[in-house]
Design a protein around this motif. Structure first.
Motif, PDB file in Angstrom:
ATOM      1  N   GLU A  22      39.901  28.503 -48.779  1.00  0.00           N
ATOM      2  CA  GLU A  22      41.355  28.672 -48.724  1.00  0.00           C
ATOM      3  C   GLU A  22      41.904  29.039 -50.090  1.00  0.00           C
ATOM      4  OE1 GLU A  22      45.201  25.868 -47.847  1.00  0.00           O
ATOM      5  OE2 GLU A  22      43.390  25.475 -46.674  1.00  0.00           O
ATOM      6  N   ASN A  23      41.445  28.332 -51.110  1.00  0.00           N
ATOM      7  CA  ASN A  23      41.883  28.644 -52.472  1.00  0.00           C
ATOM      8  C   ASN A  23      41.460  30.054 -52.884  1.00  0.00           C
ATOM      9  OD1 ASN A  23      43.291  26.295 -52.959  1.00  0.00           O
ATOM     10  ND2 ASN A  23      41.486  25.205 -53.733  1.00  0.00           N
ATOM     11  N   MET A  24      40.259  30.444 -52.509  1.00  0.00           N
ATOM     12  CA  MET A  24      39.775  31.798 -52.817  1.00  0.00           C
ATOM     13  C   MET A  24      40.643  32.837 -52.088  1.00  0.00           C
ATOM     14  SD  MET A  24      37.351  31.788 -54.983  1.00  0.00           S
ATOM     15  CE  MET A  24      36.461  33.291 -54.793  1.00  0.00           C
ATOM     16  N   HIS A  25      40.988  32.529 -50.859  1.00  0.00           N
ATOM     17  CA  HIS A  25      41.844  33.422 -50.092  1.00  0.00           C
ATOM     18  C   HIS A  25      43.231  33.532 -50.744  1.00  0.00           C
ATOM     19  CE1 HIS A  25      43.317  35.534 -46.571  1.00  0.00           C
ATOM     20  NE2 HIS A  25      44.341  34.684 -46.511  1.00  0.00           N
ATOM     21  N   ILE A  26      43.798  32.404 -51.151  1.00  0.00           N
ATOM     22  CA  ILE A  26      45.106  32.397 -51.816  1.00  0.00           C
ATOM     23  C   ILE A  26      45.028  33.163 -53.133  1.00  0.00           C
ATOM     24  CG2 ILE A  26      46.774  30.924 -52.992  1.00  0.00           C
ATOM     25  CD1 ILE A  26      46.317  28.842 -50.773  1.00  0.00           C
ATOM     26  N   VAL A  27      43.968  32.887 -53.909  1.00  0.00           N
ATOM     27  CA  VAL A  27      43.802  33.567 -55.199  1.00  0.00           C
ATOM     28  C   VAL A  27      43.589  35.057 -54.976  1.00  0.00           C
ATOM     29  CG1 VAL A  27      42.272  33.784 -57.195  1.00  0.00           C
ATOM     30  CG2 VAL A  27      43.002  31.540 -56.452  1.00  0.00           C
ATOM     31  N   ALA A  28      42.826  35.400 -53.956  1.00  0.00           N
ATOM     32  CA  ALA A  28      42.541  36.815 -53.687  1.00  0.00           C
ATOM     33  C   ALA A  28      43.786  37.540 -53.182  1.00  0.00           C
ATOM     34  CB  ALA A  28      41.409  36.941 -52.685  1.00  0.00           C
ATOM     35  N   ASN A  29      44.616  36.883 -52.408  1.00  0.00           N
ATOM     36  CA  ASN A  29      45.797  37.533 -51.832  1.00  0.00           C
ATOM     37  C   ASN A  29      47.062  37.368 -52.667  1.00  0.00           C
ATOM     38  OD1 ASN A  29      44.572  38.648 -49.566  1.00  0.00           O
ATOM     39  ND2 ASN A  29      44.636  36.686 -48.495  1.00  0.00           N
ATOM     40  N   GLU A  30      47.087  36.469 -53.602  1.00  0.00           N
ATOM     41  CA  GLU A  30      48.284  36.238 -54.412  1.00  0.00           C
ATOM     42  C   GLU A  30      48.703  37.485 -55.184  1.00  0.00           C
ATOM     43  OE1 GLU A  30      51.555  34.302 -55.593  1.00  0.00           O
ATOM     44  OE2 GLU A  30      50.109  33.559 -54.132  1.00  0.00           O
TER      45      GLU A  30
END
Length: 161
Positions: A22-30
Motif C-alpha cells: 500500500e505504501n509503495m502504491h501511494i509512493v508510486a502514485n503520489e
C-alpha cells in the motif's frame, strides 16, 4: 503450537507486506497525483494569465505611443520658444501692411475728390444754353461731357494699374 505460531507469523507477514504494498502504491502514485493537481491549476490559471498578458502588451503599446506624443509636444514647445523672432517679424510686417493699406485708401479718396472736381464736370455745369429752338442741345452737351469724363477716368485708372 508451532502451527499456531506459524499462522500468526504468516498473518503478521501478510499484514506487513500489504502495508508495504500500500505504501509503495501511494509512493508510486503520489507524484502522478501531484502532477494532476498541477495540470488542473495550470489549466485554470493559463487563460486569465494570457488575457492579462495581452492586456499588458496593449497598455504598453498605448503608453509608448503617448510617450512619443509627449516627446513630440515637448519638442514643439521648445521650438516655439525660438519662434519669438519670427512672430516679431510677422507683427512688424502686419503693421507695415496696415499702414500701406491706409495710405492707399487715402490716395484713392484723394483721387476721387480730384476726379469729382473734374474740369469737364465743372465746364458742363457752367454751360447753360438757353436756346428755345434747340432744347435738346444742352442735354446733349452734358451727356457728351459725362462720356468724355468717364473715358478719361478709365484711361487714368488703366494707366495706374
Amino acid at each position: 503450537m508451532s502451527y499456531n505460531v506459524d499462522s500468526d507469523l504468516e498473518i503478521m507477514v501478510r499484514k506487513a507486506t500489504e502495508r508495504i504494498s500500500e505504501n509503495m502504491h501511494i509512493v508510486a502514485n503520489e507524484p502522478s497525483l501531484a502532477f494532476y493537481r498541477l495540470q488542473q491549476h495550470v489549466r485554470k490559471a493559463i487563460n486569465p494569465m494570457v488575457d492579462l498578458r495581452s492586456e499588458v502588451n496593449k497598455l504598453h503599446a498605448e503608453l509608448q505611443g503617448r510617450c512619443y506624443d509627449m516627446e513630440y509636444a515637448a519638442g514643439a514647445l521648445k521650438s516655439m520658444n525660438n519662434a519669438d523672432e519670427s512672430f516679431a517679424n510677422i507683427r512688424e510686417n502686419l503693421k507695415n501692411a496696415i499702414f500701406l493699406k491706409q495710405q492707399l485708401k487715402y490716395e484713392e479718396s484723394r483721387r476721387k475728390k480730384v476726379d469729382s472736381s473734374s474740369v469737364y464736370k465743372r465746364l458742363s455745369a457752367h454751360i447753360t444754353l438757353d436756346l428755345p429752338e434747340l432744347p435738346e442741345l444742352s442735354d446733349v452737351v452734358r451727356e457728351t461731357a459725362n462720356r468724355v469724363e468717364s473715358i478719361m477716368n478709365k484711361a487714368t485708372h488703366s494707366s495706374t494699374s
